[in-house]
Design a protein around this motif. Structure first.
Motif, mmCIF file in Angstrom:
data_model
loop_
_atom_site.group_PDB
_atom_site.id
_atom_site.type_symbol
_atom_site.label_atom_id
_atom_site.label_comp_id
_atom_site.label_asym_id
_atom_site.label_seq_id
_atom_site.Cartn_x
_atom_site.Cartn_y
_atom_site.Cartn_z
ATOM 1 N N TYR A 68 -17.388 4.396 -7.792
ATOM 2 C CA TYR A 68 -17.171 3.053 -8.344
ATOM 3 C C TYR A 68 -16.454 3.158 -9.686
ATOM 4 N N ARG A 69 -15.534 2.214 -9.914
ATOM 5 C CA ARG A 69 -14.840 2.147 -11.180
ATOM 6 C C ARG A 69 -14.502 0.693 -11.493
ATOM 7 N N LEU A 70 -14.261 0.408 -12.747
ATOM 8 C CA LEU A 70 -13.866 -0.930 -13.171
ATOM 9 C C LEU A 70 -12.499 -1.266 -12.592
ATOM 10 N N VAL A 71 -12.361 -2.485 -12.083
ATOM 11 C CA VAL A 71 -11.039 -2.953 -11.687
ATOM 12 C C VAL A 71 -10.233 -3.225 -12.950
ATOM 13 N N SER A 72 -9.051 -2.637 -13.040
ATOM 14 C CA SER A 72 -8.214 -2.846 -14.219
ATOM 15 C C SER A 72 -6.822 -3.257 -13.793
ATOM 16 N N ARG A 73 -6.145 -4.000 -14.655
ATOM 17 C CA ARG A 73 -4.796 -4.450 -14.333
ATOM 18 C C ARG A 73 -3.857 -3.272 -14.135
ATOM 19 N N SER A 74 -4.021 -2.217 -14.924
ATOM 20 C CA SER A 74 -3.117 -1.065 -14.834
ATOM 21 C C SER A 74 -3.283 -0.304 -13.527
ATOM 22 N N ALA A 75 -4.448 -0.466 -12.865
ATOM 23 C CA ALA A 75 -4.709 0.295 -11.636
ATOM 24 C C ALA A 75 -4.437 -0.505 -10.377
ATOM 25 N N LEU A 76 -3.967 -1.757 -10.523
ATOM 26 C CA LEU A 76 -3.740 -2.591 -9.344
ATOM 27 C C LEU A 76 -2.400 -2.240 -8.711
ATOM 28 N N VAL A 77 -2.346 -1.078 -8.052
ATOM 29 C CA VAL A 77 -1.078 -0.598 -7.500
ATOM 30 C C VAL A 77 -1.102 -0.549 -5.976
ATOM 31 N N THR A 78 -2.210 -0.859 -5.352
ATOM 32 C CA THR A 78 -2.321 -0.681 -3.914
ATOM 33 C C THR A 78 -1.932 -1.920 -3.136
ATOM 34 N N GLY A 79 -1.749 -3.036 -3.806
ATOM 35 C CA GLY A 79 -1.412 -4.264 -3.110
ATOM 36 C C GLY A 79 -2.594 -4.892 -2.408
ATOM 37 N N LYS A 80 -3.786 -4.444 -2.695
ATOM 38 C CA LYS A 80 -4.977 -4.965 -2.045
ATOM 39 C C LYS A 80 -5.287 -6.354 -2.578
ATOM 40 N N ALA A 81 -5.240 -7.371 -1.728
ATOM 41 C CA ALA A 81 -5.317 -8.754 -2.181
ATOM 42 C C ALA A 81 -6.651 -9.105 -2.819
ATOM 43 N N ARG A 82 -7.715 -8.418 -2.426
ATOM 44 C CA ARG A 82 -9.038 -8.800 -2.914
ATOM 45 C C ARG A 82 -9.204 -8.533 -4.407
ATOM 46 N N TYR A 83 -8.365 -7.652 -4.968
ATOM 47 C CA TYR A 83 -8.469 -7.347 -6.388
ATOM 48 C C TYR A 83 -7.467 -8.188 -7.151
ATOM 49 N N SER A 84 -7.973 -9.197 -7.854
ATOM 50 C CA SER A 84 -7.127 -10.167 -8.525
ATOM 51 C C SER A 84 -6.828 -9.737 -9.950
ATOM 52 N N ASP A 85 -5.604 -9.995 -10.384
ATOM 53 C CA ASP A 85 -5.221 -9.705 -11.755
ATOM 54 C C ASP A 85 -6.041 -10.538 -12.730
ATOM 55 N N ARG A 86 -6.382 -11.762 -12.343
ATOM 56 C CA ARG A 86 -7.190 -12.629 -13.216
ATOM 57 C C ARG A 86 -8.596 -12.063 -13.395
ATOM 58 N N VAL A 87 -9.194 -11.610 -12.297
ATOM 59 C CA VAL A 87 -10.539 -11.038 -12.382
ATOM 60 C C VAL A 87 -10.506 -9.732 -13.167
ATOM 61 N N ALA A 88 -9.469 -8.924 -12.952
ATOM 62 C CA ALA A 88 -9.339 -7.686 -13.712
ATOM 63 C C ALA A 88 -9.234 -7.979 -15.206
ATOM 64 N N SER A 89 -8.473 -9.006 -15.558
ATOM 65 C CA SER A 89 -8.336 -9.386 -16.968
ATOM 66 C C SER A 89 -9.672 -9.823 -17.548
ATOM 67 N N LEU A 90 -10.422 -10.598 -16.774
ATOM 68 C CA LEU A 90 -11.740 -11.058 -17.217
ATOM 69 C C LEU A 90 -12.663 -9.872 -17.473
ATOM 70 N N ALA A 91 -12.690 -8.908 -16.541
ATOM 71 C CA ALA A 91 -13.572 -7.745 -16.688
ATOM 72 C C ALA A 91 -13.177 -6.908 -17.904
ATOM 73 N N GLU A 92 -11.889 -6.694 -18.105
ATOM 74 C CA GLU A 92 -11.438 -5.884 -19.240
ATOM 75 C C GLU A 92 -11.754 -6.565 -20.572
#
Length: 335
Positions: A68-92
């Motif tokens: 398990y790891r934190l979802v981060s904007r810099s790691a959103l490279v897989t195109g997986k739709a479930r991981y949102s840039d907005r949610v990543a921003s909120l978590a960071e």
């Protein structure tokens, strides 16, 4: 709105904030999180499941282990739709708001250091048990510092936003290029190598880098996911080098660069007998032919001579107008 509310509901609990803080510092297994928090595994597993479903944590399967790891904007490279840039921003942003001197989080991070030290101990044991073979191999070619400098130079004329290191091994390329890349992922089939790579990433504090278990013949990423890729001392193991290069080309964006580091043709039989090398070095013309078959445009080779083995650096780019007829691989390990 619902996406953000779900993420906030998933985070708004003391233990989950602690988990979020831990996973922002390092990739962790369930058992490691249980050890740090001092809570039962069923309870921790439930927290993790809710946070993954809300998209604030990423889950990756590696054999029998889940990481398990934190979802981060810099790691959103897989195109997986479930991981949102907005949610990543909120978590960071939430991580940034946690006080450094919070007593509970500080204690958790001290226990995380204990987990890291155990990883370091296991890594040291592995290196010690293989030191003789590795030292003998290093003595056969030019100093590794020269190779590292050449690799940095090979990528030095462009900005690396998303790097993929194929066959990452102990993670040395991630440690080398991670400081100039926006994000980086290393893939390898060996769980032991991935463990060593994670240890190195933690030691270098490269939180924007990560490793995944994956086959170099079937990479678990969408087409055009990366603008740079490397194959460092990997291709001499490949039964089908063109298939490996073709898969690398698939995940490269147009004008993306691939750097291949490997040996020129040699007569060191020990590498085949003791180290399972499939190819006794690679001829420059053969490599250029492989690039062509894989849909890549090859560039002149750079050779580093010194010892019985000559180290070569081949560069190639994916053409702007290249057609990619290979279907995107299914994203693995995020269920």
């Amino acid at each position: 709105m619902e996406e953000l509310l779900q993420a906030m509901r998933a985070i708004a609990e003391p233990t989950r904030i602690r988990i979020l803080a831990l996973c922002a510092h390092s990739e962790l297994t369930v058992s490691e999180i249980v050890q740090i928090l001092g809570q039962s595994q069923p309870r921790v597993s439930r927290h993790l499941r809710l946070m993954v479903e809300a998209g604030v944590l990423q889950r990756y399967q590696e054999g029998t282990w889940a990481w398990y790891r934190l979802v981060s904007r810099s790691a959103l490279v897989t195109g997986k739709a479930r991981y949102s840039d907005r949610v990543a921003s909120l978590a960071e942003e939430l991580i940034d708001l946690i006080p450094d001197d919070d007593p509970v989080v500080s204690r958790d991070l001290e226990r995380l250091d204990n987990v890291r030290r155990e990883r370091e101990r296991q890594a040291a044991e592995f290196f010690a048990s293989n030191a003789e073979d590795w030292d003998r191999l290093r003595a056969l070619h030019v100093d590794e510092a020269e190779v590292d400098a050449a690799v940095l130079k090979a990528f030095g004329d462009r900005t690396i936003n998303r790097l993929l290191d194929i066959g990452t091994g102990t993670g040395t390329v991630l440690a080398l290029l991670g400081r100039i890349a926006g994000s980086a992922i290393g893939v390898d089939l060996s769980p032991q190598m991935l463990s060593l790579a994670r240890t190195l990433i933690d030691r270098e504090k490269l939180t924007h880098c990560q490793v995944r278990q994956a086959d170099m013949y079937q990479l678990p990423f969408d087409a055009a996911s990366f603008d740079a890729a490397s194959l460092h001392m990997v291709l001499h193991y490949a039964e089908d080098p063109v298939a490996v290069l073709r898969e690398a080309a698939r995940v490269l964006a147009p004008n993306g660069r691939l750097v291949v580091v490997d040996f020129a043709p040699h007569n060191v039989e020990e590498l085949r007998a003791r180290h399972a090398h499939r190819w006794p070095g690679i001829d420059d013309k053969l490599m250029q032919d492989w690039f062509l078959e894989a849909g890549l445009e090859g560039e002149p080779v750079e050779k580093l001579e010194g010892g019985a083995l000559t180290v070569c650096l081949w560069k190639a780019v994916r053409p702007e107008q290249a057609e990619n007829n290979h279907p995107a691989s299914v994203i693995a390990g995020n269920t």
